[in-house]
Design an enzyme around this catalytic site. Sequence first.
Site, mmCIF file in Angstrom:
data_model
loop_
_atom_site.group_PDB
_atom_site.id
_atom_site.type_symbol
_atom_site.label_atom_id
_atom_site.label_comp_id
_atom_site.label_asym_id
_atom_site.label_seq_id
_atom_site.Cartn_x
_atom_site.Cartn_y
_atom_site.Cartn_z
ATOM 1 C CE1 TYR A 155 36.992 54.132 -11.778
ATOM 2 C CE2 TYR A 155 39.145 53.613 -12.726
ATOM 3 C CZ TYR A 155 38.270 53.627 -11.652
ATOM 4 O OH TYR A 155 38.668 53.105 -10.444
ATOM 5 C CB CYS A 193 38.733 46.961 -3.617
ATOM 6 S SG CYS A 193 38.706 46.849 -5.406
ATOM 7 C CG HIS A 226 36.286 50.430 -4.549
ATOM 8 N ND1 HIS A 226 37.579 50.738 -4.917
ATOM 9 C CD2 HIS A 226 35.734 51.575 -4.094
ATOM 10 C CE1 HIS A 226 37.796 52.028 -4.687
ATOM 11 N NE2 HIS A 226 36.702 52.551 -4.177
ATOM 12 C CG ASP A 234 36.400 49.124 -8.764
ATOM 13 O OD1 ASP A 234 36.757 50.188 -9.284
ATOM 14 O OD2 ASP A 234 37.148 48.455 -8.043
ATOM 15 C CG HIS A 235 38.239 48.928 -12.600
ATOM 16 N ND1 HIS A 235 39.348 48.166 -12.369
ATOM 17 C CD2 HIS A 235 38.406 50.057 -11.879
ATOM 18 C CE1 HIS A 235 40.157 48.798 -11.554
ATOM 19 N NE2 HIS A 235 39.607 49.954 -11.234
ATOM 20 C CG HIS A 248 41.954 50.729 -2.870
ATOM 21 N ND1 HIS A 248 42.604 49.679 -3.484
ATOM 22 C CD2 HIS A 248 40.796 50.898 -3.542
ATOM 23 C CE1 HIS A 248 41.852 49.237 -4.489
ATOM 24 N NE2 HIS A 248 40.753 49.954 -4.548
HETATM 25 C C1 DNO Z 1 41.589 51.810 -9.333
HETATM 26 C C2 DNO Z 1 41.385 52.363 -8.013
HETATM 27 C C3 DNO Z 1 42.670 52.732 -7.328
HETATM 28 C C4 DNO Z 1 42.351 53.444 -6.041
HETATM 29 C C5 DNO Z 1 43.569 53.797 -5.257
HETATM 30 C C6 DNO Z 1 43.163 54.335 -3.914
HETATM 31 O O1 DNO Z 1 40.691 51.780 -10.103
HETATM 32 O O2 DNO Z 1 40.597 51.547 -7.246
HETATM 33 O O3 DNO Z 1 43.433 53.553 -8.153
HETATM 34 O O4 DNO Z 1 41.668 54.621 -6.339
HETATM 35 O O5 DNO Z 1 44.385 52.723 -5.091
HETATM 36 O O6 DNO Z 1 44.158 55.144 -3.428
#
Ligand code: DNO
Length: 346
Positions: A322, A236, A263, A308-309, A198
Amino acid sequence: MKMTFRWYGKDDPVTLEKIRQIPGMTGVVTAIYDIPVGEVWPLERIMALKKTINDAGLEMEVIESVPVHEDIKLGLPTRDKYIENYKTNIRNLAQAGVKCICYNFMPVFDWTRSNLDYKLEDGSSALVYYKSDVDKMNPKSGELSLPGWDTSYGQGGLGHLLDQYKDFTEEDLWNNLQYFLKEIIAVAEEVRVKMAIHPDDPPWSIFGLPRIITTSDNLRRFLSLVDSPYNGLTHCSGSLGATGKNDIPAMIREFGKRIHFAHIRNVKRPEEGSFEEAAHLSKCGDLDMVEILRAYYESGFEGYIRPDHGRMIWGETGKPGYGLYDRALGATYINGIWETLEKLDK
Ligand code: DNO
Protein backbone atom coordinates in the site's frame (compact mmCIF):
# COMPACT_ATOMS: atom_id res chain seq x y z
CA MET A 1 -16.47 3.83 -13.38
CA LYS A 2 -15.14 5.89 -10.53
CA MET A 3 -11.43 5.68 -9.73
CA THR A 4 -10.60 5.43 -6.02
CA PHE A 5 -7.59 4.71 -3.81
CA ARG A 6 -7.29 2.91 -0.50
CA TRP A 7 -6.34 5.14 2.41
CA TYR A 8 -5.52 3.92 5.94
CA GLY A 9 -6.45 7.08 7.78
CA LYS A 10 -4.46 9.84 9.42
CA ASP A 11 -1.46 7.61 10.22
CA ASP A 12 -1.10 6.49 6.62
CA PRO A 13 2.18 7.87 5.19
CA VAL A 14 0.29 8.19 1.90
CA THR A 15 -1.61 11.39 2.62
CA LEU A 16 -4.91 12.59 1.17
CA GLU A 17 -3.06 15.52 -0.41
CA LYS A 18 -0.82 13.10 -2.33
CA ILE A 19 -3.75 10.91 -3.34
CA ARG A 20 -5.64 13.87 -4.69
CA GLN A 21 -2.79 14.65 -7.10
CA ILE A 22 -3.11 11.30 -8.87
CA PRO A 23 -4.87 12.10 -12.16
CA GLY A 24 -8.54 11.13 -12.23
CA MET A 25 -8.82 10.25 -8.54
CA THR A 26 -12.36 10.83 -7.23
CA GLY A 27 -12.20 9.47 -3.71
CA VAL A 28 -10.69 7.18 -1.13
CA VAL A 29 -11.87 3.89 0.28
CA THR A 30 -11.19 3.67 3.96
CA ALA A 31 -12.49 2.52 7.33
CA ILE A 32 -12.41 3.29 11.03
CA TYR A 33 -9.57 1.13 12.26
CA ASP A 34 -9.50 1.61 16.02
CA ILE A 35 -12.95 0.29 16.91
CA PRO A 36 -12.97 -3.42 17.77
CA VAL A 37 -14.57 -5.72 15.23
CA GLY A 38 -18.27 -6.15 15.85
CA GLU A 39 -18.79 -2.82 17.63
CA VAL A 40 -20.82 0.13 16.37
CA TRP A 41 -19.00 2.93 14.58
CA PRO A 42 -20.44 6.09 16.13
CA LEU A 43 -22.05 8.43 13.62
CA GLU A 44 -19.90 11.38 14.82
CA ARG A 45 -16.72 9.40 14.06
CA ILE A 46 -17.98 8.56 10.58
CA MET A 47 -18.98 12.18 9.93
CA ALA A 48 -15.59 13.44 11.12
CA LEU A 49 -13.81 11.01 8.80
CA LYS A 50 -15.98 12.08 5.90
CA LYS A 51 -15.25 15.75 6.61
CA THR A 52 -11.48 15.17 6.65
CA ILE A 53 -11.72 13.42 3.30
CA ASN A 54 -14.10 15.94 1.72
CA ASP A 55 -11.96 18.84 2.95
CA ALA A 56 -9.07 17.32 1.00
CA GLY A 57 -11.22 17.39 -2.16
CA LEU A 58 -12.03 13.67 -2.20
CA GLU A 59 -15.17 11.57 -1.73
CA MET A 60 -15.87 8.83 0.80
CA GLU A 61 -18.43 6.64 -0.96
CA VAL A 62 -16.81 3.26 -0.35
CA ILE A 63 -15.86 1.64 2.94
CA GLU A 64 -13.29 -1.14 2.94
CA SER A 65 -14.05 -2.87 5.19
CA VAL A 66 -16.70 -3.24 7.82
CA PRO A 67 -15.25 -6.47 9.23
CA VAL A 68 -17.51 -9.35 10.21
CA HIS A 69 -17.15 -10.68 13.76
CA GLU A 70 -15.91 -14.28 13.99
CA ASP A 71 -19.00 -15.25 16.03
CA ILE A 72 -21.10 -14.53 12.93
CA LYS A 73 -18.87 -16.73 10.77
CA LEU A 74 -18.92 -19.43 13.43
CA GLY A 75 -22.71 -19.12 13.88
CA LEU A 76 -22.46 -18.73 17.67
CA PRO A 77 -25.51 -17.62 19.70
CA THR A 78 -23.83 -14.24 20.25
CA ARG A 79 -23.97 -13.57 16.50
CA ASP A 80 -27.33 -11.78 16.67
CA LYS A 81 -25.91 -8.98 18.76
CA TYR A 82 -23.06 -8.49 16.27
CA ILE A 83 -25.45 -8.63 13.32
CA GLU A 84 -27.55 -5.88 14.91
CA ASN A 85 -24.39 -3.78 15.29
CA TYR A 86 -23.52 -4.48 11.67
CA LYS A 87 -26.94 -3.22 10.59
CA THR A 88 -26.43 -0.05 12.63
CA ASN A 89 -23.11 0.45 10.88
CA ILE A 90 -24.76 0.12 7.48
CA ARG A 91 -27.38 2.69 8.47
CA ASN A 92 -24.84 5.12 9.94
CA LEU A 93 -22.56 4.85 6.91
CA ALA A 94 -25.52 5.42 4.58
CA GLN A 95 -26.30 8.58 6.49
CA ALA A 96 -22.78 9.80 5.69
CA GLY A 97 -23.34 9.22 1.97
CA VAL A 98 -21.54 5.86 1.73
CA LYS A 99 -22.79 3.88 -1.26
CA CYS A 100 -20.79 0.68 -1.11
CA ILE A 101 -19.40 -1.50 1.70
CA CYS A 102 -16.70 -4.09 1.14
CA TYR A 103 -16.31 -6.98 3.59
CA ASN A 104 -15.11 -10.54 3.55
CA PHE A 105 -16.18 -13.83 5.06
CA MET A 106 -12.82 -15.57 5.47
CA PRO A 107 -12.47 -17.41 8.77
CA VAL A 108 -9.71 -16.00 11.00
CA PHE A 109 -7.19 -14.85 8.41
CA ASP A 110 -7.72 -12.19 5.77
CA TRP A 111 -5.35 -12.04 2.79
CA THR A 112 -2.29 -14.20 3.32
CA ARG A 113 1.25 -14.11 1.93
CA SER A 114 4.48 -15.95 2.76
CA ASN A 115 6.79 -12.96 2.24
CA LEU A 116 6.02 -9.24 2.31
CA ASP A 117 9.17 -7.89 0.72
CA TYR A 118 10.34 -10.37 -1.84
CA LYS A 119 12.99 -8.79 -4.09
CA LEU A 120 12.05 -8.84 -7.75
CA GLU A 121 14.61 -8.78 -10.57
CA ASP A 122 14.23 -5.05 -11.13
CA GLY A 123 15.12 -4.25 -7.50
CA SER A 124 11.55 -3.53 -6.39
CA SER A 125 9.91 -5.65 -3.72
CA ALA A 126 6.54 -7.35 -3.72
CA LEU A 127 4.24 -9.59 -1.73
CA VAL A 128 4.44 -13.26 -2.63
CA TYR A 129 2.77 -16.51 -1.67
CA TYR A 130 4.83 -19.63 -2.07
CA LYS A 131 2.92 -22.77 -1.28
CA SER A 132 5.98 -24.58 0.08
CA ASP A 133 6.60 -21.76 2.59
CA VAL A 134 2.97 -21.46 3.68
CA ASP A 135 2.77 -25.22 4.17
CA LYS A 136 5.58 -24.89 6.71
CA MET A 137 3.95 -22.05 8.66
CA ASN A 138 2.35 -22.55 12.01
CA PRO A 139 -0.86 -20.47 11.99
CA LYS A 140 -0.98 -20.47 15.79
CA SER A 141 2.37 -18.71 16.11
CA GLY A 142 0.90 -15.34 15.17
CA GLU A 143 3.84 -14.73 12.81
CA LEU A 144 1.44 -13.47 10.17
CA SER A 145 -0.01 -9.99 10.20
CA LEU A 146 -0.91 -7.85 7.21
CA PRO A 147 -2.34 -4.35 6.77
CA GLY A 148 -6.06 -4.23 7.34
CA TRP A 149 -6.07 -7.49 9.29
CA ASP A 150 -7.85 -7.64 12.57
CA THR A 151 -5.49 -9.48 14.87
CA SER A 152 -7.34 -9.03 18.14
CA TYR A 153 -8.71 -12.61 17.91
CA GLY A 154 -10.98 -12.18 20.93
CA GLN A 155 -10.85 -13.77 24.35
CA GLY A 156 -8.60 -16.79 24.41
CA GLY A 157 -6.50 -15.52 21.52
CA LEU A 158 -5.68 -17.02 18.18
CA GLY A 159 -5.23 -20.59 19.42
CA HIS A 160 -8.69 -20.68 20.96
CA LEU A 161 -10.26 -19.14 17.87
CA LEU A 162 -8.62 -21.74 15.61
CA ASP A 163 -9.85 -24.49 17.93
CA GLN A 164 -13.41 -23.22 17.51
CA TYR A 165 -13.08 -23.86 13.78
CA LYS A 166 -12.09 -27.49 14.32
CA ASP A 167 -14.51 -29.74 12.38
CA PHE A 168 -16.13 -26.64 10.89
CA THR A 169 -17.05 -27.35 7.25
CA GLU A 170 -17.60 -25.32 4.10
CA GLU A 171 -21.33 -26.02 4.41
CA ASP A 172 -21.31 -24.60 7.95
CA LEU A 173 -19.73 -21.45 6.58
CA TRP A 174 -22.29 -21.23 3.76
CA ASN A 175 -25.14 -21.57 6.26
CA ASN A 176 -23.76 -18.87 8.50
CA LEU A 177 -23.15 -16.58 5.55
CA GLN A 178 -26.74 -17.04 4.41
CA TYR A 179 -28.06 -16.28 7.89
CA PHE A 180 -25.98 -13.08 7.96
CA LEU A 181 -27.04 -11.98 4.47
CA LYS A 182 -30.74 -12.56 5.09
CA GLU A 183 -30.47 -10.11 7.97
CA ILE A 184 -28.25 -7.40 6.55
CA ILE A 185 -29.31 -7.17 2.90
CA ALA A 186 -32.79 -6.01 3.86
CA VAL A 187 -31.20 -3.05 5.63
CA ALA A 188 -28.81 -2.41 2.74
CA GLU A 189 -31.80 -2.30 0.38
CA GLU A 190 -33.67 0.08 2.60
CA VAL A 191 -30.79 2.58 2.85
CA ARG A 192 -29.46 1.85 -0.66
CA VAL A 193 -25.97 0.71 0.23
CA LYS A 194 -24.44 -1.88 -2.10
CA MET A 195 -22.81 -4.68 -0.12
CA ALA A 196 -19.76 -6.10 -1.92
CA ILE A 197 -18.14 -9.25 -0.57
CA HIS A 198 -14.41 -9.58 -1.25
CA PRO A 199 -13.21 -12.92 -2.57
CA ASP A 200 -10.97 -15.07 -0.44
CA ASP A 201 -7.30 -14.40 -0.93
CA PRO A 202 -5.88 -16.81 -1.85
CA PRO A 203 -9.03 -18.48 -3.17
CA TRP A 204 -8.43 -21.85 -1.52
CA SER A 205 -8.51 -23.30 1.96
CA ILE A 206 -5.51 -22.43 4.15
CA PHE A 207 -4.45 -24.02 7.45
CA GLY A 208 -7.44 -26.33 7.24
CA LEU A 209 -9.92 -23.42 7.42
CA PRO A 210 -12.74 -23.40 4.87
CA ARG A 211 -12.85 -20.71 2.21
CA ILE A 212 -15.87 -20.39 -0.09
CA ILE A 213 -15.72 -17.13 -2.07
CA THR A 214 -13.32 -18.66 -4.52
CA THR A 215 -14.67 -19.79 -7.92
CA SER A 216 -17.38 -18.94 -10.50
CA ASP A 217 -19.60 -21.71 -9.16
CA ASN A 218 -19.27 -20.39 -5.63
CA LEU A 219 -19.80 -16.76 -6.64
CA ARG A 220 -22.98 -17.86 -8.43
CA ARG A 221 -24.11 -19.69 -5.32
CA PHE A 222 -23.28 -16.67 -3.17
CA LEU A 223 -25.35 -14.31 -5.33
CA SER A 224 -28.32 -16.67 -5.21
CA LEU A 225 -28.31 -16.78 -1.39
CA VAL A 226 -30.08 -13.43 -1.48
CA ASP A 227 -30.95 -12.44 -5.02
CA SER A 228 -30.79 -8.67 -4.69
CA PRO A 229 -28.68 -6.05 -6.47
CA TYR A 230 -27.60 -4.96 -2.98
CA ASN A 231 -26.00 -8.35 -2.41
CA GLY A 232 -23.01 -7.99 -4.68
CA LEU A 233 -19.32 -8.48 -5.18
CA THR A 234 -15.98 -6.83 -4.88
CA HIS A 235 -14.30 -8.51 -7.82
CA CYS A 236 -10.58 -8.72 -7.12
CA SER A 237 -8.53 -9.75 -10.15
CA GLY A 238 -5.46 -10.54 -8.07
CA SER A 239 -7.23 -12.66 -5.46
CA LEU A 240 -9.30 -14.71 -7.89
CA GLY A 241 -6.48 -14.70 -10.44
CA ALA A 242 -4.10 -16.39 -8.01
CA THR A 243 -5.29 -19.63 -9.57
CA GLY A 244 -5.20 -20.29 -13.31
CA LYS A 245 -8.54 -22.07 -12.91
CA ASN A 246 -10.46 -18.78 -12.68
CA ASP A 247 -11.11 -17.02 -16.00
CA ILE A 248 -11.26 -13.42 -14.75
CA PRO A 249 -12.76 -11.66 -17.83
CA ALA A 250 -15.40 -14.42 -18.13
CA MET A 251 -16.33 -13.97 -14.46
CA ILE A 252 -16.67 -10.21 -14.90
CA ARG A 253 -18.90 -10.72 -17.92
CA GLU A 254 -21.08 -13.20 -16.03
CA PHE A 255 -21.40 -11.27 -12.77
CA GLY A 256 -21.07 -7.73 -14.23
CA LYS A 257 -24.27 -6.21 -12.89
CA ARG A 258 -23.62 -7.52 -9.39
CA ILE A 259 -20.03 -6.24 -9.22
CA HIS A 260 -20.00 -2.95 -7.33
CA PHE A 261 -16.32 -2.59 -6.61
CA ALA A 262 -13.36 -3.67 -8.75
CA HIS A 263 -9.90 -4.32 -7.36
CA ILE A 264 -7.42 -4.38 -10.19
CA ARG A 265 -3.97 -5.89 -9.97
CA ASN A 266 -1.79 -8.42 -11.75
CA VAL A 267 -0.25 -11.67 -10.51
CA LYS A 268 2.39 -14.00 -11.82
CA ARG A 269 1.94 -17.71 -11.15
CA PRO A 270 5.23 -19.62 -11.08
CA GLU A 271 3.23 -22.82 -10.40
CA GLU A 272 -0.39 -23.57 -9.46
CA GLY A 273 -0.76 -22.79 -5.75
CA SER A 274 1.92 -20.07 -5.62
CA PHE A 275 1.93 -16.49 -6.87
CA GLU A 276 3.90 -13.27 -6.92
CA GLU A 277 2.26 -9.86 -7.01
CA ALA A 278 3.36 -8.10 -10.19
CA ALA A 279 3.19 -4.55 -11.55
CA HIS A 280 -0.22 -3.79 -13.04
CA LEU A 281 1.03 -3.91 -16.67
CA SER A 282 -0.23 -7.02 -18.48
CA LYS A 283 3.17 -8.17 -19.61
CA CYS A 284 4.48 -8.18 -16.03
CA GLY A 285 2.13 -10.97 -14.95
CA ASP A 286 -0.31 -13.65 -16.08
CA LEU A 287 -3.46 -11.50 -16.30
CA ASP A 288 -4.50 -9.54 -19.38
CA MET A 289 -5.51 -6.12 -18.06
CA VAL A 290 -7.02 -4.95 -21.34
CA GLU A 291 -9.29 -8.01 -21.46
CA ILE A 292 -10.25 -7.48 -17.82
CA LEU A 293 -11.09 -3.81 -18.31
CA ARG A 294 -12.80 -4.54 -21.61
CA ALA A 295 -15.05 -7.00 -19.77
CA TYR A 296 -15.97 -4.26 -17.26
CA TYR A 297 -16.44 -1.70 -20.00
CA GLU A 298 -18.65 -3.94 -22.12
CA SER A 299 -20.73 -4.87 -19.07
CA GLY A 300 -21.51 -1.16 -18.61
CA PHE A 301 -19.65 -1.06 -15.30
CA GLU A 302 -20.61 2.01 -13.27
CA GLY A 303 -19.12 1.02 -9.93
CA TYR A 304 -15.94 1.89 -8.10
CA ILE A 305 -12.53 0.73 -9.13
CA ARG A 306 -9.21 0.89 -7.36
CA PRO A 307 -5.67 -0.09 -8.22
CA ASP A 308 -4.80 -2.84 -5.80
CA HIS A 309 -1.50 -3.69 -4.14
CA GLY A 310 1.60 -2.16 -5.57
CA ARG A 311 5.24 -3.11 -5.29
CA MET A 312 7.60 -0.96 -3.25
CA ILE A 313 9.59 1.07 -5.77
CA TRP A 314 11.90 4.10 -5.79
CA GLY A 315 13.01 3.45 -2.22
CA GLU A 316 9.55 3.90 -0.74
CA THR A 317 8.83 2.33 2.63
CA GLY A 318 5.45 1.85 4.25
CA LYS A 319 2.60 -0.59 4.49
CA PRO A 320 3.32 -3.69 2.39
CA GLY A 321 1.28 -3.47 -0.80
CA TYR A 322 0.00 0.00 0.00
CA GLY A 323 2.69 2.49 -0.96
CA LEU A 324 1.93 5.48 -3.14
CA TYR A 325 4.09 5.16 -6.22
CA ASP A 326 3.29 1.80 -7.75
CA ARG A 327 -0.41 2.09 -6.97
CA ALA A 328 -0.46 5.54 -8.59
CA LEU A 329 1.19 4.03 -11.68
CA GLY A 330 -1.50 1.34 -11.59
CA ALA A 331 -4.30 3.94 -11.45
CA THR A 332 -2.82 5.81 -14.39
CA TYR A 333 -2.46 2.63 -16.41
CA ILE A 334 -6.07 1.62 -15.69
CA ASN A 335 -7.27 5.13 -16.62
CA GLY A 336 -5.30 4.92 -19.86
CA ILE A 337 -6.89 1.63 -20.85
CA TRP A 338 -10.36 2.90 -19.89
CA GLU A 339 -9.98 6.10 -21.92
CA THR A 340 -8.86 4.07 -24.91
CA LEU A 341 -11.86 1.75 -24.61
CA GLU A 342 -14.20 4.74 -24.42
CA LYS A 343 -12.69 6.48 -27.41
CA LEU A 344 -12.58 3.35 -29.56
CA ASP A 345 -16.25 2.89 -28.84
CA LYS A 346 -17.28 6.30 -30.19
C1 DNO B 1 -6.09 -6.67 0.84
C2 DNO B 1 -7.50 -6.37 0.79
C3 DNO B 1 -8.30 -7.15 1.80
C4 DNO B 1 -9.72 -6.66 1.78
C5 DNO B 1 -10.61 -7.41 2.71
C6 DNO B 1 -12.04 -6.98 2.50
O1 DNO B 1 -5.31 -5.92 0.35
O2 DNO B 1 -7.99 -6.51 -0.48
O3 DNO B 1 -7.75 -6.98 3.07
O4 DNO B 1 -9.74 -5.31 2.15
O5 DNO B 1 -10.50 -8.75 2.53
O6 DNO B 1 -12.75 -7.22 3.64
